[in-house]
Motif scaffolding. Structure first.
Motif, PDB file in Angstrom:
ATOM      1  N   UNK A   1       0.844  -1.191   0.000  1.00  0.00           N
ATOM      2  CA  UNK A   1       0.000   0.000   0.000  1.00  0.00           C
ATOM      3  C   UNK A   1       0.881   1.245   0.000  1.00  0.00           C
ATOM      4  N   UNK A   2       0.596   2.199  -0.889  1.00  0.00           N
ATOM      5  CA  UNK A   2       1.402   3.412  -0.972  1.00  0.00           C
ATOM      6  C   UNK A   2       0.871   4.500  -0.040  1.00  0.00           C
ATOM      7  N   UNK A   3       1.797   5.232   0.554  1.00  0.00           N
ATOM      8  CA  UNK A   3       1.439   6.359   1.411  1.00  0.00           C
ATOM      9  C   UNK A   3       0.913   7.500   0.547  1.00  0.00           C
ATOM     10  N   UNK A   4      -0.297   7.968   0.833  1.00  0.00           N
ATOM     11  CA  UNK A   4      -0.936   8.979  -0.010  1.00  0.00           C
ATOM     12  C   UNK A   4      -1.331  10.250   0.741  1.00  0.00           C
ATOM     13  N   UNK A   5      -1.413  10.178   2.048  1.00  0.00           N
ATOM     14  CA  UNK A   5      -1.895  11.328   2.819  1.00  0.00           C
ATOM     15  C   UNK A   5      -1.022  11.567   4.043  1.00  0.00           C
ATOM     16  N   UNK A   6      -0.768  12.847   4.331  1.00  0.00           N
ATOM     17  CA  UNK A   6      -0.048  13.269   5.521  1.00  0.00           C
ATOM     18  C   UNK A   6      -0.827  14.425   6.136  1.00  0.00           C
ATOM     19  N   UNK A   7      -1.138  14.331   7.418  1.00  0.00           N
ATOM     20  CA  UNK A   7      -1.970  15.361   8.036  1.00  0.00           C
ATOM     21  C   UNK A   7      -1.607  15.507   9.505  1.00  0.00           C
ATOM     22  N   UNK A   8      -2.121  16.583  10.110  1.00  0.00           N
ATOM     23  CA  UNK A   8      -1.902  16.851  11.521  1.00  0.00           C
ATOM     24  C   UNK A   8      -3.195  17.357  12.138  1.00  0.00           C
ATOM     25  N   UNK A   9      -3.421  17.003  13.393  1.00  0.00           N
ATOM     26  CA  UNK A   9      -4.691  17.314  14.048  1.00  0.00           C
ATOM     27  C   UNK A   9      -4.436  17.422  15.551  1.00  0.00           C
ATOM     28  N   UNK A  10      -5.426  17.907  16.281  1.00  0.00           N
ATOM     29  CA  UNK A  10      -5.372  17.874  17.745  1.00  0.00           C
ATOM     30  C   UNK A  10      -6.359  16.815  18.226  1.00  0.00           C
ATOM     31  N   UNK A  11      -5.993  16.157  19.297  1.00  0.00           N
ATOM     32  CA  UNK A  11      -6.830  15.076  19.816  1.00  0.00           C
ATOM     33  C   UNK A  11      -8.136  15.635  20.378  1.00  0.00           C
ATOM     34  N   UNK A  12      -9.226  14.915  20.133  1.00  0.00           N
ATOM     35  CA  UNK A  12     -10.488  15.203  20.802  1.00  0.00           C
ATOM     36  C   UNK A  12     -11.150  13.882  21.161  1.00  0.00           C
ATOM     37  N   UNK A  13     -12.030  13.947  22.117  1.00  0.00           N
ATOM     38  CA  UNK A  13     -12.689  12.724  22.590  1.00  0.00           C
ATOM     39  C   UNK A  13     -14.022  12.473  21.908  1.00  0.00           C
ATOM     40  N   UNK A  14     -14.210  13.116  20.767  1.00  0.00           N
ATOM     41  CA  UNK A  14     -15.478  13.001  20.053  1.00  0.00           C
ATOM     42  C   UNK A  14     -16.372  14.204  20.270  1.00  0.00           C
ATOM     43  N   UNK A  15     -16.071  14.954  21.312  1.00  0.00           N
ATOM     44  CA  UNK A  15     -16.871  16.132  21.636  1.00  0.00           C
ATOM     45  C   UNK A  15     -16.012  17.370  21.830  1.00  0.00           C
ATOM     46  N   UNK A 103       6.725  26.348  13.359  1.00  0.00           N
ATOM     47  CA  UNK A 103       6.204  25.564  14.482  1.00  0.00           C
ATOM     48  C   UNK A 103       5.329  24.425  13.972  1.00  0.00           C
ATOM     49  N   UNK A 104       4.512  24.698  12.972  1.00  0.00           N
ATOM     50  CA  UNK A 104       3.693  23.643  12.371  1.00  0.00           C
ATOM     51  C   UNK A 104       4.584  22.564  11.741  1.00  0.00           C
ATOM     52  N   UNK A 105       5.564  22.997  10.951  1.00  0.00           N
ATOM     53  CA  UNK A 105       6.417  22.036  10.254  1.00  0.00           C
ATOM     54  C   UNK A 105       7.228  21.197  11.232  1.00  0.00           C
ATOM     55  N   UNK A 106       7.657  21.805  12.327  1.00  0.00           N
ATOM     56  CA  UNK A 106       8.433  21.048  13.309  1.00  0.00           C
ATOM     57  C   UNK A 106       7.614  19.915  13.917  1.00  0.00           C
ATOM     58  N   UNK A 107       6.297  20.097  14.000  1.00  0.00           N
ATOM     59  CA  UNK A 107       5.434  19.040  14.535  1.00  0.00           C
ATOM     60  C   UNK A 107       5.317  17.887  13.541  1.00  0.00           C
ATOM     61  N   UNK A 108       5.206  18.217  12.256  1.00  0.00           N
ATOM     62  CA  UNK A 108       5.236  17.158  11.240  1.00  0.00           C
ATOM     63  C   UNK A 108       6.534  16.364  11.362  1.00  0.00           C
ATOM     64  N   UNK A 109       7.646  17.070  11.389  1.00  0.00           N
ATOM     65  CA  UNK A 109       8.947  16.413  11.406  1.00  0.00           C
ATOM     66  C   UNK A 109       9.150  15.588  12.680  1.00  0.00           C
ATOM     67  N   UNK A 110       8.715  16.134  13.788  1.00  0.00           N
ATOM     68  CA  UNK A 110       8.828  15.411  15.063  1.00  0.00           C
ATOM     69  C   UNK A 110       8.044  14.103  15.019  1.00  0.00           C
TER      70      UNK A 110
END
Length: 264
Positions: A1-15, A103-110
């Protein structure tokens, strides 16, 4: 399977978001143009990975696991990286554009570096994406369509601009030899998300007499332009789809996502 998507988000518990001062929705809007850039460009590498094609980095105050697999519209590997409330407060307080982008890019890289200890994700290639994004001035822009219209001696270019604050479609009209800009203008602006624009004009250009149209995903006419006026240097556009007119919620979102604004 090829990697097609890269994204970043903050955790939530559904609400609720893990961070009271940062909703998952606004975070996604502000960072979506970066995720979109990374996702479009990672596909050229054809990185073979097991059992997932999206790496979703999730910021969480106190993660109890490093990663987990899931399925939504695609097969996801969610990677949890520790990110404190103070770190979030510091990030959200930044008003300098380049600093916030770093700061955003550093989170991707981390996140990618953490994951590379467990999966062969070809880290060097992923890091080249952030380097290219930096070198390009943190921009996600592309030419959607271009067309010579010999009957009016003009050459039209539709260009897309996806930013932390909005998505814009703009039109530039040149003479047929592309030596002189005749007129340019903003065709449409909407919230910064692929879901807001990816069906509105993706079938291309249609010419019918003195009119030019952009077609939506069903090949319906969505935008109308008077070619005679464009050739005379008069910018014009007419919306033929009611959904192109932003509602009050979308207008409010455009205000809320603008973290560079002085009143933030």
């Amino acid at each position: 399977m090829n990697l097609r998507y890269l994204a970043i988000d903050v955790y939530d518990n559904g609400w609720n978001s893990d961070y009271p001062n940062c909703s998952t929705q606004l975070w996604c809007y502000n960072t979506r143009f970066i995720s979109n850039y990374m996702s479009k460009n990672v596909r050229k590498f054809k990185i073979d990975v097991p059992d997932f094609n999206l790496i979703l980095i999730k910021l969480k105050k106190e993660p109890t696991k490093l990663y987990e697999f899931g399925k939504r519209y695609t097969t996801i590997l969610s990677l949890y990286i520790p990110f404190s409330q103070k770190e979030m407060d510091d990030l959200l307080s930044v008003r300098d554009f380049n600093t916030r982008m770093e700061m955003y890019l550093s989170l991707f890289e981390r996140g990618w570096k953490m994951l590379s200890e467990h999966f062969d994700i070809q880290l060097d290639k992923l890091l080249s994406l952030t380097q290219d994004f930096r070198a390009n001035g943190y921009r996600n822009e592309w030419l959607f369509k271009k067309k010579i219209i010999p009957e009016y001696d003009i050459y039209v270019f539709f260009k897309c601009y996806f930013t932390s604050f909005d998505f814009r479609l703009e039109l530039e009209v040149y003479d047929k030899k592309k030596t002189r800009l005749i007129v340019s203008g903003e065709v449409w602006k909407t919230i910064p998300s692929e879901w807001a624009y990816n069906k509105e004009f993706n079938k291309g250009i249609e010419i019918d007499g003195s009119k030019m149209y952009l077609l939506d995903f069903l090949s319906h006419r969505a935008f109308e332009f008077d070619l005679k006026k464009l050739a005379k240097g008069i910018f014009n556009v007419k919306y033929l789809n009611e959904q192109l007119f932003l509602d009050s919620i979308e207008l409010e979102i455009l205000q809320e996502v603008d973290w560079l604004s002085d009143n933030k």
